[in-house]
Design a protein around this motif. Structure first.
Motif, mmCIF file in Angstrom:
data_model
loop_
_atom_site.group_PDB
_atom_site.id
_atom_site.type_symbol
_atom_site.label_atom_id
_atom_site.label_comp_id
_atom_site.label_asym_id
_atom_site.label_seq_id
_atom_site.Cartn_x
_atom_site.Cartn_y
_atom_site.Cartn_z
ATOM 1 N N HIS A 37 0.839 -1.189 0.000
ATOM 2 C CA HIS A 37 0.000 0.000 0.000
ATOM 3 C C HIS A 37 0.875 1.240 0.000
ATOM 4 O O HIS A 37 2.049 1.201 0.391
ATOM 5 N N GLY A 38 0.274 2.350 -0.460
ATOM 6 C CA GLY A 38 0.964 3.635 -0.447
ATOM 7 C C GLY A 38 -0.016 4.734 -0.113
ATOM 8 O O GLY A 38 -1.197 4.651 -0.485
ATOM 9 N N MET A 39 0.466 5.742 0.582
ATOM 10 C CA MET A 39 -0.390 6.856 1.009
ATOM 11 C C MET A 39 0.398 8.162 0.988
ATOM 12 O O MET A 39 1.537 8.217 1.458
ATOM 13 N N THR A 40 -0.229 9.199 0.458
ATOM 14 C CA THR A 40 0.373 10.537 0.462
ATOM 15 C C THR A 40 0.495 11.051 1.895
ATOM 16 O O THR A 40 -0.459 10.947 2.671
ATOM 17 N N ALA A 43 3.348 14.758 6.812
ATOM 18 C CA ALA A 43 3.819 14.763 8.203
ATOM 19 C C ALA A 43 5.024 13.832 8.329
ATOM 20 O O ALA A 43 4.958 12.764 8.952
ATOM 21 N N CYS A 57 3.905 10.606 10.599
ATOM 22 C CA CYS A 57 2.672 10.569 11.398
ATOM 23 C C CYS A 57 1.533 10.068 10.517
ATOM 24 O O CYS A 57 1.231 10.684 9.488
ATOM 25 N N LEU A 63 -5.626 2.762 5.890
ATOM 26 C CA LEU A 63 -5.197 1.386 5.595
ATOM 27 C C LEU A 63 -3.685 1.251 5.796
ATOM 28 O O LEU A 63 -3.198 0.233 6.291
ATOM 29 N N SER A 87 0.347 12.388 -6.097
ATOM 30 C CA SER A 87 -0.097 12.781 -4.758
ATOM 31 C C SER A 87 -1.613 12.616 -4.644
ATOM 32 O O SER A 87 -2.115 12.075 -3.648
ATOM 33 N N PHE A 90 -2.619 8.850 -4.557
ATOM 34 C CA PHE A 90 -2.280 8.150 -3.312
ATOM 35 C C PHE A 90 -2.915 8.790 -2.070
ATOM 36 O O PHE A 90 -2.674 8.344 -0.950
ATOM 37 N N SER A 91 -3.727 9.841 -2.299
ATOM 38 C CA SER A 91 -4.478 10.384 -1.157
ATOM 39 C C SER A 91 -5.970 10.153 -1.343
ATOM 40 O O SER A 91 -6.785 10.771 -0.661
ATOM 41 N N GLY A 92 -6.332 9.270 -2.269
ATOM 42 C CA GLY A 92 -7.737 8.879 -2.347
ATOM 43 C C GLY A 92 -8.381 8.988 -3.713
ATOM 44 O O GLY A 92 -9.461 8.444 -3.919
ATOM 45 N N TYR A 161 -0.654 22.861 -4.028
ATOM 46 C CA TYR A 161 0.637 22.321 -4.455
ATOM 47 C C TYR A 161 1.495 23.465 -4.989
ATOM 48 O O TYR A 161 1.021 24.306 -5.761
HETATM 49 C C1 LIG Z 1 -0.970 16.711 0.619
HETATM 50 C C2 LIG Z 1 -1.523 15.675 1.561
HETATM 51 C C3 LIG Z 1 -0.815 15.344 2.702
HETATM 52 C C4 LIG Z 1 -1.272 14.357 3.587
HETATM 53 N N1 LIG Z 1 -0.530 14.050 4.672
HETATM 54 C C5 LIG Z 1 -0.953 13.062 5.506
HETATM 55 C C6 LIG Z 1 -0.141 12.655 6.591
HETATM 56 O O1 LIG Z 1 0.942 13.185 6.818
HETATM 57 N N2 LIG Z 1 -0.605 11.644 7.384
HETATM 58 C C7 LIG Z 1 -1.815 11.028 7.164
HETATM 59 O O2 LIG Z 1 -2.181 10.122 7.915
HETATM 60 N N3 LIG Z 1 -2.590 11.388 6.123
HETATM 61 C C8 LIG Z 1 -2.188 12.369 5.285
HETATM 62 N N4 LIG Z 1 -2.946 12.730 4.216
HETATM 63 C C9 LIG Z 1 -4.250 12.057 3.998
HETATM 64 C C10 LIG Z 1 -4.099 10.705 3.301
HETATM 65 O O3 LIG Z 1 -3.242 10.745 2.178
HETATM 66 C C11 LIG Z 1 -5.502 10.242 2.848
HETATM 67 O O4 LIG Z 1 -6.394 10.368 3.905
HETATM 68 C C12 LIG Z 1 -5.495 8.832 2.375
HETATM 69 O O5 LIG Z 1 -6.481 8.671 1.413
HETATM 70 C C13 LIG Z 1 -5.821 7.846 3.481
HETATM 71 O O6 LIG Z 1 -5.198 6.655 3.178
HETATM 72 P P1 LIG Z 1 -5.917 5.368 2.544
HETATM 73 O O7 LIG Z 1 -6.858 5.882 1.471
HETATM 74 O O8 LIG Z 1 -4.739 4.714 1.968
HETATM 75 O O9 LIG Z 1 -6.552 4.655 3.687
HETATM 76 C C14 LIG Z 1 -2.504 13.705 3.314
HETATM 77 C C15 LIG Z 1 -3.241 14.042 2.163
HETATM 78 C C16 LIG Z 1 -2.749 15.013 1.290
HETATM 79 C C17 LIG Z 1 -3.533 15.353 0.047
#
Ligand SMILES: Cc1cc2nc3c(=O)[nH]c(=O)nc-3n(C[C@H](O)[C@H](O)[C@H](O)COP(=O)(O)O)c2cc1C
Length: 172
Positions: A37-40, A43, A57, A63, A87, A90-92, A161
């Motif tokens: 998995h990957g997430m933006t 923090a 953080c 997930l 970005s 990976f943030s949804g 951005y």
């Molecule tokens: C620019 C940006 C920065 C983010 N930074 C964080 C972060 O540092 N920590 C975090 O838990 N979620 C952060 N998020 C939110 C997650 O990327 C977002 O909620 C994600 O969809 C959740 O993960 P999942 O869909 O993989 O469960 C950020 C979103 C964006 C757009």
């Protein structure tokens, strides 16, 4: 003013304040026995040089959080200025199972996906996980770092951005 209203005010002004902190945009990747998995995340910050370590953080509702709790390693992929679409994905914007279809991803010998075209990749061994409030602070000890030129990271500031320009240089 009620205690609740005061707390809401404080939260709102804290949020406004944090939006003024420019933050480099990363995609954190990890994998457990069955899932990658990957997430933006923005923090992400340096912790120490001895040992080389950083903190990330992660919201406990994500997930990635569940996977990182089980995983032994993760990777911090710092995005480049032209990787806004990654970005967003990976943030949804894309569901977890299709996210790695966007961008050039490879897999490390330890089984962690990393973005070959990222500005940097920092491969970490998970050293600690500290829950606090809605989030968990993951401490990673760097095992390997890839650095790619030119220096042009994607920045997130005031929910927008951006990219950085040296202060002494006038932006065109
Ligand atoms: C620019 C940006 C920065 C983010 N930074 C964080 C972060 O540092 N920590 C975090 O838990 N979620 C952060 N998020 C939110 C997650 O990327 C977002 O909620 C994600 O969809 C959740 O993960 P999942 O869909 O993989 O469960 C950020 C979103 C964006 C757009």
């Amino acid at each position: 003013m009620s205690l609740d209203a005061a707390t809401d005010d404080l939260r709102a002004s804290f949020k406004l304040a944090m939006r003024r902190f420019p933050a480099a945009v990363t995609v954190i990747t990890s994998a457990d026995q069955t899932r990658r998995h990957g997430m933006t995340a923005t923090a992400v910050t340096s912790l120490s040089l001895d040992p080389p370590s950083l903190v990330v953080c992660v919201n406990q509702a994500s997930l990635l959080h569940d996977i990182m709790l089980l995983a032994r390693r993760f990777c911090v992929n710092l995005l480049r200025r032209d990787q806004v679409a990654l970005s967003a994905a990976f943030s949804g914007a894309l569901p977890p199972e299709t996210r790695f279809g966007l961008g050039e991803w490879a897999v490390s010998p330890e089984g962690i996906s990393y973005l070959e075209t990222a500005q940097i990749n920092i491969f970490c061994r998970k050293a600690a996980a500290v829950p606090y409030g809605t989030h968990t602070i993951f401490i990673g000890e760097a095992e390997l770092v890839n650095v790619h030129d030119p220096v042009d990271p994607l920045i997130y500031q005031d929910a927008t951005y951006c990219f950085s320009v040296p202060a002494e240089t006038k932006a065109a």
